[in-house]
Design a protein around this motif. Sequence first.
Motif, PDB file in Angstrom:
ATOM      1  N   PHE B  27       0.805  -1.123   0.033  1.00 27.08           N
ATOM      2  CA  PHE B  27      -0.246   0.000  -0.088  1.00 27.08           C
ATOM      3  C   PHE B  27       0.931   1.281   0.026  1.00 27.08           C
ATOM      4  O   PHE B  27       1.592   1.602   1.043  1.00 27.08           O
ATOM      5  N   GLY B  30      -2.498   4.863  -1.935  1.00 22.79           N
ATOM      6  CA  GLY B  30      -3.737   4.058  -2.031  1.00 22.79           C
ATOM      7  C   GLY B  30      -4.732   4.549  -3.146  1.00 22.79           C
ATOM      8  O   GLY B  30      -5.820   3.901  -3.469  1.00 22.79           O
ATOM      9  N   THR B  31      -4.277   5.411  -3.998  1.00 24.48           N
ATOM     10  CA  THR B  31      -5.209   6.306  -4.997  1.00 24.48           C
ATOM     11  C   THR B  31      -5.602   5.306  -6.081  1.00 24.48           C
ATOM     12  O   THR B  31      -6.670   5.474  -6.635  1.00 24.48           O
ATOM     13  N   MET B  34      -7.156   1.604  -3.425  1.00 27.73           N
ATOM     14  CA  MET B  34      -8.594   2.108  -2.974  1.00 27.73           C
ATOM     15  C   MET B  34      -9.560   1.868  -4.034  1.00 27.73           C
ATOM     16  O   MET B  34     -10.613   1.780  -3.811  1.00 27.73           O
ATOM     17  N   ARG B  35      -9.271   2.325  -5.445  1.00 24.54           N
ATOM     18  CA  ARG B  35     -10.253   2.258  -6.467  1.00 24.54           C
ATOM     19  C   ARG B  35     -10.553   0.902  -6.663  1.00 24.54           C
ATOM     20  O   ARG B  35     -11.668   0.602  -6.861  1.00 24.54           O
ATOM     21  N   LEU B  37     -10.176  -1.656  -4.481  1.00 22.28           N
ATOM     22  CA  LEU B  37     -11.081  -2.203  -3.456  1.00 22.28           C
ATOM     23  C   LEU B  37     -12.404  -1.792  -3.438  1.00 22.28           C
ATOM     24  O   LEU B  37     -13.272  -2.458  -3.083  1.00 22.28           O
ATOM     25  N   ASN B  38     -12.778  -0.443  -3.744  1.00 22.53           N
ATOM     26  CA  ASN B  38     -13.963   0.002  -3.946  1.00 22.53           C
ATOM     27  C   ASN B  38     -14.785  -0.734  -4.970  1.00 22.53           C
ATOM     28  O   ASN B  38     -16.189  -0.828  -4.866  1.00 22.53           O
ATOM     29  N   GLU B  39     -14.185  -1.103  -5.917  1.00 20.51           N
ATOM     30  CA  GLU B  39     -14.813  -2.004  -7.071  1.00 20.51           C
ATOM     31  C   GLU B  39     -14.740  -3.400  -6.821  1.00 20.51           C
ATOM     32  O   GLU B  39     -15.299  -4.213  -7.625  1.00 20.51           O
ATOM     33  N   VAL B  97      -5.248  14.323  -4.793  1.00 24.18           N
ATOM     34  CA  VAL B  97      -4.673  13.192  -5.136  1.00 24.18           C
ATOM     35  C   VAL B  97      -3.296  13.068  -4.838  1.00 24.18           C
ATOM     36  O   VAL B  97      -2.519  12.234  -4.310  1.00 24.18           O
TER      37      VAL B  97
END
Lengths: 163, 270
Positions: B27, B30-31, B34-35, B37-39, B97
């Motif tokens: 990690f 995370g930009t 995290m995208r 993980l969000n998906e 960002v």
Amino acid sequence: MAKKPVQFTLNGSEKATFVEEGQNLLDVLRRGVGDLTPKYGCAQGTCGACTVLIDGEPHLSCLTLAETVEGRSVATVAGLENGAALHPLQEAFMRNFAAQCGYCTPGMLMAAKALLERNPRPTREEVVEAISGNICRCTGYEAIIAAILEAAGSGSAASKGRG
Amino acid sequence: MPVHVETHANISDAARALSSARDGRFFGGGTLLMRALNEADQSIGTIVRCTDPVLRQVRSEGDRIAIGAGVTMAEIMANRDLAFLAPVARIIGGPAVRSAATVGGNLFAEPPYGDFTTALLALDASVRFAGESGQSTPLQDFLRDRANRRGRVVESVMVPRITDPKALRFVKVTRVKPKGAALMSIAAWLPGSGGRGCRIAYGNMAPTPVRAAAAERALEGASLSEQGIARALQAATEGLTPPTDMFASEWYRREVAPVHLKRLLLGQGQ
Ligand SMILES: Cc1cc2nc3c(=O)[nH]c(=O)nc-3n(C[C@H](O)[C@H](O)[C@H](O)COP(=O)(O)OP(=O)(O)OC[C@H]3O[C@@H](n4cnc5c(N)ncnc54)[C@H](O)[C@@H]3O)c2cc1C
Ligand code: FES
Ligand code: FES
């Protein structure tokens, strides 16, 4: 799914909550601690509606791993107003009609606050850069830029607000 | 499949954890992670975080500077010793960002991203993995085999110390203003007089940033004038097969590469 305890400061008050592994900060703010001011637009980092300040720096809460805010200070729009009084940035947004549907407004306000805290007298170019990661589908941006410049001109926008 | 997140205070422990983790990812800021993980990206099983200060350091090592892999784009912009890289960091996303995006994460960013890495490639940077003290891997070699490097933690990136900020030139070509993903980025490092020893790298002209070897050869010994660079412009995309994607076609990329390279080399406003 395992839950982890996390403690942080939200707009000046201590919060303790449990987060899921891999959960993003936006979700924790909205569902975990009930602050609905940061908005969910895309969860992709592209719209900026979820922008919050972490230790004074602008961050996209949808791309922030919630557990990384342990011991840090988070600021959202919920901390901007002071009782019945709006923050100078909010006043300027109102006067300039800088919000139409209002969905982008919390992110715009926090991006603007981050700018004015570092640079109380920004140029128009600096304002455009500061909100370049925030999308507005209503206003065409001009009103927002004007509002931020006006709030900067009033000289009191930077330091106000909690957290 | 739930993701598991573990945090280590020491980079050697983090490196060990990553190499043994099931579907592990390190990690950075995370930009990008995290995208994913969000998906609910199912390919990620374990996230390994590391709070070791070594990842956040910028240190001098002789005539080179070691930039910790965890240094953010916002920190690059604020560091005087890295002033030559500030214009590159500044074009990465918006401020929110840049306060998260790291140098290490950019090394792994897939197209249309990886602009910072394009500049690092022009600078002949090298990559140091956790646990390697003296040695480092040339960035070009790292990129050639990037997919297989995911199991190792990058500790830092080594760049030459550059005092003349004009020696590194960079352009990000986008169709969306003020900020949009690059259809192409070009970095040129001009360490000597004229084109001598120049290094040129492209982003988004191949699956990873690549050097424009033919153009570099054509510039060797040439002057940075319209005439001097003519051969290099002809060779601008020689040996490359630019992609066709949602940002531009192969044809378009081939057409505009020499135009942007010309402006960059002649120092004309982009
Ligand atoms: C709205 C938006 C705009 C963007 N604009 C740009 C742009 O203009 N230009 C650009 O180049 N990028 C852009 N990006 C992409 C991204 O923000 C950057 O590429 C950034 O530098 C990635 O770094 P990170 O630390 O966030 O990566 P992470 O998401 O943390 O990681 C990305 C990958 O790198 C690996 N990794 C990270 N650090 C290490 C390490 N030290 N060792 C081993 N592996 C590691 C991770 O495991 C993962 O596979 C944008 C992203 C968003 C959301
Ligand atoms: S919801 Fe975070 S950037 Fe859109
Ligand atoms: S006011 Fe509707 S998106 Fe900005």
